[in-house]
Design a protein around this motif. Structure first.
Motif, PDB file in Angstrom:
ATOM      1  N   MET A   1      -7.740 -10.116 -18.633  1.00 50.98           N
ATOM      2  CA  MET A   1      -8.393 -10.630 -19.815  1.00 50.98           C
ATOM      3  C   MET A   1      -9.097  -9.504 -20.578  1.00 50.98           C
ATOM      4  SD  MET A   1      -8.603 -13.370 -21.318  1.00 50.98           S
ATOM      5  CE  MET A   1      -9.412 -13.959 -22.734  1.00 50.98           C
ATOM      6  N   LEU A   2      -9.705  -8.591 -19.830  1.00 53.06           N
ATOM      7  CA  LEU A   2     -10.416  -7.487 -20.475  1.00 53.06           C
ATOM      8  C   LEU A   2      -9.471  -6.628 -21.314  1.00 53.06           C
ATOM      9  CD1 LEU A   2     -13.104  -6.017 -20.820  1.00 53.06           C
ATOM     10  CD2 LEU A   2     -12.605  -4.759 -18.730  1.00 53.06           C
ATOM     11  N   ILE A   3      -8.281  -6.401 -20.813  1.00 51.87           N
ATOM     12  CA  ILE A   3      -7.294  -5.603 -21.548  1.00 51.87           C
ATOM     13  C   ILE A   3      -6.873  -6.328 -22.828  1.00 51.87           C
ATOM     14  CG2 ILE A   3      -4.957  -4.638 -21.446  1.00 51.87           C
ATOM     15  CD1 ILE A   3      -5.494  -4.192 -18.440  1.00 51.87           C
ATOM     16  N   VAL A   4      -6.756  -7.648 -22.759  1.00 55.81           N
ATOM     17  CA  VAL A   4      -6.402  -8.439 -23.947  1.00 55.81           C
ATOM     18  C   VAL A   4      -7.498  -8.313 -25.003  1.00 55.81           C
ATOM     19  CG1 VAL A   4      -6.020 -10.781 -24.805  1.00 55.81           C
ATOM     20  CG2 VAL A   4      -4.951 -10.055 -22.672  1.00 55.81           C
ATOM     21  N   VAL A   5      -8.751  -8.371 -24.566  1.00 58.47           N
ATOM     22  CA  VAL A   5      -9.875  -8.248 -25.507  1.00 58.47           C
ATOM     23  C   VAL A   5      -9.888  -6.867 -26.158  1.00 58.47           C
ATOM     24  CG1 VAL A   5     -12.388  -8.204 -25.702  1.00 58.47           C
ATOM     25  CG2 VAL A   5     -11.273  -9.984 -24.351  1.00 58.47           C
ATOM     26  N   ILE A   6      -9.745  -5.818 -25.346  1.00 56.66           N
ATOM     27  CA  ILE A   6      -9.728  -4.454 -25.890  1.00 56.66           C
ATOM     28  C   ILE A   6      -8.573  -4.294 -26.875  1.00 56.66           C
ATOM     29  CG2 ILE A   6      -9.362  -2.012 -25.329  1.00 56.66           C
ATOM     30  CD1 ILE A   6     -10.867  -2.536 -22.706  1.00 56.66           C
ATOM     31  N   GLY A   7      -7.398  -4.757 -26.479  1.00 58.63           N
ATOM     32  CA  GLY A   7      -6.234  -4.663 -27.362  1.00 58.63           C
ATOM     33  C   GLY A   7      -6.435  -5.439 -28.647  1.00 58.63           C
ATOM     34  N   GLY A   8      -7.044  -6.614 -28.557  1.00 55.41           N
ATOM     35  CA  GLY A   8      -7.310  -7.421 -29.749  1.00 55.41           C
ATOM     36  C   GLY A   8      -8.262  -6.734 -30.709  1.00 55.41           C
ATOM     37  N   VAL A   9      -9.307  -6.122 -30.157  1.00 55.09           N
ATOM     38  CA  VAL A   9     -10.271  -5.396 -30.994  1.00 55.09           C
ATOM     39  C   VAL A   9      -9.597  -4.211 -31.676  1.00 55.09           C
ATOM     40  CG1 VAL A   9     -12.351  -3.947 -30.949  1.00 55.09           C
ATOM     41  CG2 VAL A   9     -12.303  -6.123 -29.701  1.00 55.09           C
ATOM     42  N   LEU A  10      -8.801  -3.449 -30.927  1.00 58.23           N
ATOM     43  CA  LEU A  10      -8.101  -2.302 -31.514  1.00 58.23           C
ATOM     44  C   LEU A  10      -7.108  -2.745 -32.583  1.00 58.23           C
ATOM     45  CD1 LEU A  10      -7.447  -0.180 -28.302  1.00 58.23           C
ATOM     46  CD2 LEU A  10      -9.175   0.235 -30.062  1.00 58.23           C
ATOM     47  N   LEU A  11      -6.405  -3.824 -32.319  1.00 60.91           N
ATOM     48  CA  LEU A  11      -5.447  -4.355 -33.286  1.00 60.91           C
ATOM     49  C   LEU A  11      -6.142  -4.828 -34.551  1.00 60.91           C
ATOM     50  CD1 LEU A  11      -2.494  -5.096 -33.888  1.00 60.91           C
ATOM     51  CD2 LEU A  11      -2.930  -7.295 -32.803  1.00 60.91           C
TER      52      LEU A  11
END
Length: 77
Positions: free
Chosen positions: A1-11
């Motif tokens: 989930m943490l990776i999804v959040v980081i990726g979402g913020v970067l995107l």
């Protein structure tokens, strides 16, 4: 989930063209953390080839972040 959040913020930052120094550091730190995990798993012989390949890809992302310098960084406060 943490990776999804980081990726979402970067995107989201990339799409909005609102990349700040904090976003840049988030990208590099996230990639560095994942590289550490990948190398650890690779050294412990857990499907080492996949993790080693992912570590190379994450290292490449860090290099790209460093190479970009301050291009596109939003310095407005």
């Amino acid at each position: 989930m943490l990776i999804v959040v980081i990726g979402g913020v970067l995107l989201a930052a990339g799409i909005r063209k609102q990349v700040t120094h904090e976003i840049r550091w988030l990208g590099m730190a996230g990639a560095a953390g994942l590289t550490g995990i990948d190398v650890s798993y690779a050294l412990n012989d857990v499907i080492w080839d996949v993790y080693l390949l992912d570590a190379v890809a994450e290292t490449f992302l860090i290099i790209l972040w460093l190479w970009s310098g301050n291009k596109g960084i939003n310095n407005r406060r």
